[in-house]
Design a protein around this motif. Structure first.
Motif, PDB file in Angstrom:
ATOM      1  N   PHE A 146      12.193  -9.352  -3.187  1.00  0.00           N
ATOM      2  CA  PHE A 146      12.749  -8.343  -3.769  1.00  0.00           C
ATOM      3  C   PHE A 146      13.344  -7.239  -3.054  1.00  0.00           C
ATOM      4  O   PHE A 146      13.260  -6.048  -3.173  1.00  0.00           O
ATOM      5  N   TRP A 187      17.280 -15.402  -5.173  1.00  0.00           N
ATOM      6  CA  TRP A 187      17.617 -14.544  -6.306  1.00  0.00           C
ATOM      7  C   TRP A 187      18.440 -15.280  -7.609  1.00  0.00           C
ATOM      8  O   TRP A 187      19.622 -15.254  -7.404  1.00  0.00           O
ATOM      9  N   SER A 197      18.547  -9.332  -4.412  1.00  0.00           N
ATOM     10  CA  SER A 197      17.207  -8.753  -4.119  1.00  0.00           C
ATOM     11  C   SER A 197      16.435  -9.985  -3.562  1.00  0.00           C
ATOM     12  O   SER A 197      15.443 -10.687  -4.119  1.00  0.00           O
ATOM     13  N   HIS A 371      10.131  -3.896 -12.257  1.00  0.00           N
ATOM     14  CA  HIS A 371       9.516  -3.130 -11.090  1.00  0.00           C
ATOM     15  C   HIS A 371       8.096  -2.573 -11.195  1.00  0.00           C
ATOM     16  O   HIS A 371       7.969  -1.727 -12.097  1.00  0.00           O
TER      17      HIS A 371
END
Length: 397
Positions: A146, A187, A197, A371
């Protein structure tokens, strides 16, 4: 479309920067599909943001930055998200690093900006680094996921833990140049596709002590850079700055979804002959979303005003207030996701087609919820526990 150019060395105001962001919104919207297909932001978009001076907002004046209040930074991020939430996400993540570098030993900023003040820093703060203390620094290895916008960066912040016998693990951020890491393209996602990311691999490199930053210094305000970078901006807690960098794009993304729905719903008549503008679910979706956006923006601005006022008065806000602000930041994306769903549901059959712009905003917001910092349960439990007399377990505040 031709990249826009501005003279970043001229004196700018927050109003000028917001206007530049507003002018970029249709450009970003036009680029969004190709950026998603490429799974990274186009170089032109990074160049546009550089030329507009957006990355200078939180950067130290010593390296050409503006040292503006964080509210300006988040305002820009929200506006950019109305065109492309992936762009706003990358801006939030990369832009906040120009603030964090001021917390390090000043030699770190010189390493990054000494030859090129517009150099960008990526990150992934997962505590995945294997750390071995050696003379003058550390041997460092690991694999992280990420790392948003990594393709456009020459440096990276990486998380790692130092284990000392009889003591809790010490979390640090390690700063590495591009020559010390490998980028692996993993990704392929349902949303935030253009953030690129990707994964980072580091194989036994040396990181000098001065290119590390202790999380405890960020919490206590005892950062090595405090004697060089003296603005009140750099006395703000790292935890408060960073968590908003990964949640605020969702507020702008929700505004983008609302804009799409209003344009669609004001003129749409469904297959059964009903006008969307006359339907109660559509009317309530627009009303509820508008109120939520206003509330989240107001809270964001209020919180940083309070933090800055406390610092100007020579104090830091109390722990309970910092916990409150942390929880409010963590709630943002889930709130945005609920309202994006409400808007999407009111679109009827039109909403399931991939060429409908609201779908991109919806999926981007859902992806932002993944996240760790945007999980309200973790931080709500801690905040509630402290209010009930339990010990605080979160120092990223």
């Amino acid at each position: 479309m031709q990249s826009q150019r501005h003279n970043v060395t001229s004196i700018v105001t927050p109003e000028v920067l917001i206007q530049r962001a507003r002018e970029l919104v249709p450009v970003l919207a036009q680029r969004a599909d190709k950026a998603a297909e490429a799974r990274r932001l186009p170089a032109e978009t990074i160049a546009d943001m550089q030329a507009a001076g957006f990355f200078e907002v939180l950067k130290p004046k010593l390296y050409g930055g503006y040292e503006m209040d964080p509210q300006v930074f988040y305002d820009i991020q929200m506006v950019l998200a109305e065109g492309c939430m992936s762009t706003a996400w990358v801006y939030g993540v990369l832009g906040v690093h120009n603030w964090q570098i001021a917390l390090f030993d000043p030699r770190a900023a010189q390493d990054v900006f000494g030859n090129d003040p517009q150099t960008l820093i990526a990150s992934t703060y997962m505590p995945k680094g294997q750390v071995t203390p050696v003379e003058g620094g550390f041997r460092f290895s690991g694999r992280w996921g990420f790392s948003s916008g990594i393709d456009h960066c020459d440096w990276v912040f990486l998380g790692g833990l130092i284990f000392n016998e009889g003591q809790p693990p010490e979390y640090r951020t390690f700063l590495l140049p591009k020559s010390d890491y490998e980028v692996v393209d993993t990704w392929n996602t349902m949303g935030l596709k253009a953030t690129g990311s990707k994964d980072i691999i580091v194989k036994d490199v040396f990181v000098p002590e001065y290119r590390t930053h202790k999380a405890s210094d960020g919490f206590m305000g005892t950062n090595p850079g405090r004697e060089t970078f003296t603005a009140n901006l750099y006395k703000l807690p790292f935890g408060q700055i960073f968590v908003r960098a990964v949640s605020t794009a969702a507020i702008g993304g929700l505004q983008g979804a609302l804009n799409c729905f209003v344009e669609f719903g004001g003129n749409w008549t469904g297959n059964m002959g009903a006008k969307t503008s006359e339907q109660v679910p559509a009317q309530m979706a627009v009303a509820d979303t508008s109120v939520a956006i206003d509330e989240m923006k107001t809270t964001l601005m209020r919180n940083f005003s309070t933090l800055l006022e406390s610092i100007k008065g020579g104090q830091m806000v109390d722990l309970n207030t910092r916990l409150l602000y942390r929880y409010q930041a963590a709630q943002v994306v889930e709130r945005c996701a609920r309202h994006a769903y409400q808007l999407h549901s009111a679109c009827g059959g039109r909403g399931i087609f991939n060429d409908f712009p609201l779908v991109r905003f919806f999926l981007d917001i859902l992806s932002a919820r993944a996240h760790y910092a945007n999980n309200p349960d973790v931080f709500g439990r801690n905040f509630g526990g402290v209010l009930l007399g339990r010990d605080n377990t979160d120092f990223f505040l």
